[in-house]
Design an enzyme around this catalytic site. Structure first.
Site, PDB file in Angstrom:
ATOM      1  N   LEU A  40       1.288  -1.312  -0.302  1.00 45.82           N
ATOM      2  CA  LEU A  40      -0.140   0.355   0.145  1.00 45.82           C
ATOM      3  C   LEU A  40       0.780   1.211   0.202  1.00 45.82           C
ATOM      4  CD1 LEU A  40      -2.974  -1.598   1.995  1.00 45.82           C
ATOM      5  CD2 LEU A  40      -2.822  -1.329   0.373  1.00 45.82           C
ATOM      6  N   LYS A  59       7.174   4.682  16.777  1.00 50.60           N
ATOM      7  CA  LYS A  59       6.124   4.966  16.708  1.00 50.60           C
ATOM      8  C   LYS A  59       6.283   6.624  17.339  1.00 50.60           C
ATOM      9  CE  LYS A  59       2.900   1.611  16.866  1.00 50.60           C
ATOM     10  NZ  LYS A  59       1.730   0.191  17.610  1.00 50.60           N
ATOM     11  N   ARG A 102       0.405  -8.779  23.550  1.00 52.90           N
ATOM     12  CA  ARG A 102       0.853  -8.109  24.806  1.00 52.90           C
ATOM     13  C   ARG A 102       0.373  -6.466  24.703  1.00 52.90           C
ATOM     14  NH1 ARG A 102       3.429  -4.383  22.594  1.00 52.90           N
ATOM     15  NH2 ARG A 102       4.522  -4.853  20.353  1.00 52.90           N
TER      16      ARG A 102
END
Lengths: 141, 449
Positions: B204, B238, B292
């Site tokens: 993508l 991130k 998790r």
């Protein structure tokens, strides 16, 4: 150090007949030093504390996690006590983790200065367990 | 029964877990490396034991040492946090074989979801949308590989089945490059992950990273707790996360969320987890599941009004989830900035002594951290030193709070990514919401140009 005075006198006589300057006897409870001083031999008793303090103490630390035992579970007496002498590889205590019992070994020939961890204490990696003073065996590795 | 939890982790997440245990009246045991002897989690836990020297392989990844601590301290459960052993199926098995509770899914579930191919197959079976591609590894026959790739379409991406975190992946733009790229990726997969299986899927070009938080108990209940957008990334790390994902129709998110919850029920999932998706042109494409707790879980906590770690522990001790899907709501908007000890331009780690530490406060502001003035950031571990989390009634309110909070925040003595965060919250595209996963790197590349 407790040594028979007659034995000390005999050693002094032998020493006086040689060109050896110093004769030192080491035991668990101290050191006796015989020093040639002109025509006489002088004896000097060195207490264990002074003796050990003069050398550089090292710490044997826990190699892992466990409960420190100062004696083997099948023995009554501690593996190490202040002043006790140990050859390299001899146990100074034990670490128990569940069913596993791991010896904490002397890293070198040594005299124990003190046991730093309490019997039954839970210890982690690197916890100081036993203070030792290495004995210089004079051997070249 | 869970009465004493061993936290097999360090840093802010270890502190976070200790806080949740305290709320529940559960005892805590910290493990630490020699480098972390003075760390906050060591000081906060009821008991702490050193498990090894600084390198993680000799401390936080040493399964035997961690189990030994559980044995000698009487801990009856292990919380793995994130990273380290948190997704290690063998460790989960060993914990349970030792008669302890692993606060997370079973090893068997981890194995299904840890393998990208089996995970994709399981998700497709549960009706979770996936990126176009096969549910099996590519064959050895070159002609078949070429034919499969034509069906998927170019550009495509080759992924090692055992890979993750951006490793073991290779983009292929044209057929002429396919077989060489496959050979290299297969070799990487074998050497890095011990698994030479490679799968291919459509690449993508401008996706967003959107994820769904789930939680499941051992009574057959599974809930989805909202969406997060984690598109502001650099090299798959991130930087800022937010909840909910902005600009996506709530009904569409609910549809995908419900399928995620259904997938949890189908595979017998237990505990918290995150389904990660690429989102492009109005469609969701499953990429992987993290079995998790996530670093960014606080933004969901802020919008859902739930304590995910507390719920995680309750589920681990066999309780049924105390709420139903109808009780789960998304209120307002939340952001999280990851504060890293790193150069804001080169991203090189910046360990060292923190000489000044002033965190923001006020309504809707939360800081999860293990650091403070006088704390020495060790060079051995992840550079995360804290998370600044804000919550507001709307995205605009939350963003205004984030700007103000970043303005108040002071960390001195080391370099941090605070300047980057301050710049990002003033970025027009981020302000609008919905940037794609390449936005930050484009921004940085623009600086360099």
């Amino acid at each position: 150090m407790s040594v028979d005075p007659a034995f000390v006198a005999q050693l002094s006589t032998w020493l006086a007949a040689t060109d050896i300057a110093v004769l030192e006897l080491r035991g668990p409870d101290g050191t006796l030093r015989l020093v040639q001083a002109g025509s006489v031999v002088r004896s000097e008793a060195v207490s264990p504390v002074e003796d050990i303090a003069a050398a550089e103490a090292e710490v044997v630390a826990a190699p892992g996690v466990g409960v420190f035992l100062d004696r083997h579970p099948l023995r009554l007496e501690p593996a190490a006590a202040p002043g006790s002498q140990h050859a390299a590889g001899e146990p100074l205590g034990f670490l128990r983790t569940g069913p596993i019992l791991q010896a904490v070994s002397a890293p070198c020939d040594c005299i124990v200065e003190g046991v730093l961890a309490a019997h039954g204490a839970t210890v982690g990696f690197g916890t100081p367990l036993v203070a030792i003073v290495p004995i210089d065996t004079g051997e070249t590795p | 029964m869970v009465t004493r939890v061993l936290i097999a982790n360090r840093g802010e997440i270890a502190v976070r877990v200790i806080r949740a245990c305290r709320l529940l009246g559960i005892g805590t045991v910290a493990v630490h490396s020699q480098a972390d002897a003075d760390s906050a989690h060591v000081l906060m836990a009821d008991q702490a034991l050193c498990i090894g020297p600084a390198p993680v392989r000799k401390s936080y990844l040493d399964q035997a040492a961690i189990l030994a601590v559980a044995e000698v301290t009487g801990a009856d459960a292990i919380h793995p946090g994130y990273g380290f052993l948190s997704e290690n199926a063998d460790f989960a098995d060993r914990v349970e074989a030792a008669g302890l509770t692993f606060i997370g899914p079973t090893g068997a579930t981890m194995r299904i979801m840890g393998d990208k191919i089996s995970a994709k197959r399981a998700m497709r079976a549960a009706g979770v949308p996936c990126v176009p591609g096969l549910d099996e590894g590519l064959p050895d026959d070159p002609a078949r590989v070429v034919a499969i790739a034509r069906d998927i379409g170019y550009p495509l991406i080759l992924k090692a089945a055992g890979g993750g975190g951006g490793r073991g992946m290779r983009r292929v733009d044209r057929e002429a490059d396919l077989l060489d790229a496959l050979a290299v990726t297969r070799e990487e997969g074998r050497s890095a992950f011990g698994n030479g299986e490679i799968y291919a899927e459509r690449f993508l070009t401008h996706p967003r990273h959107v994820e769904i938080q789930v939680i499941a108990d051992t009574h057959g209940n599974a809930l989805w707790l909202g969406s997060r957008d984690c598109s502001l990334q650099r090299r798959h790390q991130k930087v800022i996360e937010e909840a909910p994902a902005p600009g996506i129709d709530a009904a569409k998110i609910a549809e995908v969320g419900e399928r995620c919850a259904q997938a949890c029920r189908s595979i017998g999932y237990r505990g918290v987890g995150t389904f990660e998706f690429l989102y492009e042109d109005g469609s969701f494409y499953f990429i992987e599941m993290n079995t998790r707790l996530q670093v960014e879980h606080p933004v969901t906590e802020m919008t859902a009004g739930l304590d995910l770690v507390e719920l995680q522990i309750r589920v681990a001790r066999g309780e049924a989830l105390p709420l139903a899907q109808a009780d789960v709501a998304c209120r307002g908007h939340a952001f999280e900035c990851r504060l890293n000890a790193e150069d804001p331009e080169t991203f090189a780690p910046s360990p060292g002594l923190i000489t000044a530490w002033q965190m923001a406060g006020g309504p809707g502001v939360r800081v999860d951290s293990h650091a403070g003035a006088g704390y020495r950031v060790p060079p051995y571990y992840d550079s995360l030193i804290g998370k600044l989390i804000v919550h507001g009634a709307t995205r605009e309110d939350a963003l205004a709070r984030l700007r103000a909070a970043l303005g108040e925040t002071v960390v001195e003595g080391i370099r941090t990514n605070l300047p980057l965060h301050r710049r990002l919250v003033d970025d027009a595209a981020f302000g609008t919401g919905g940037v794609d996963i390449h936005h930050l790197e484009r921004m940085m590349a623009g600086d360099a140009a």
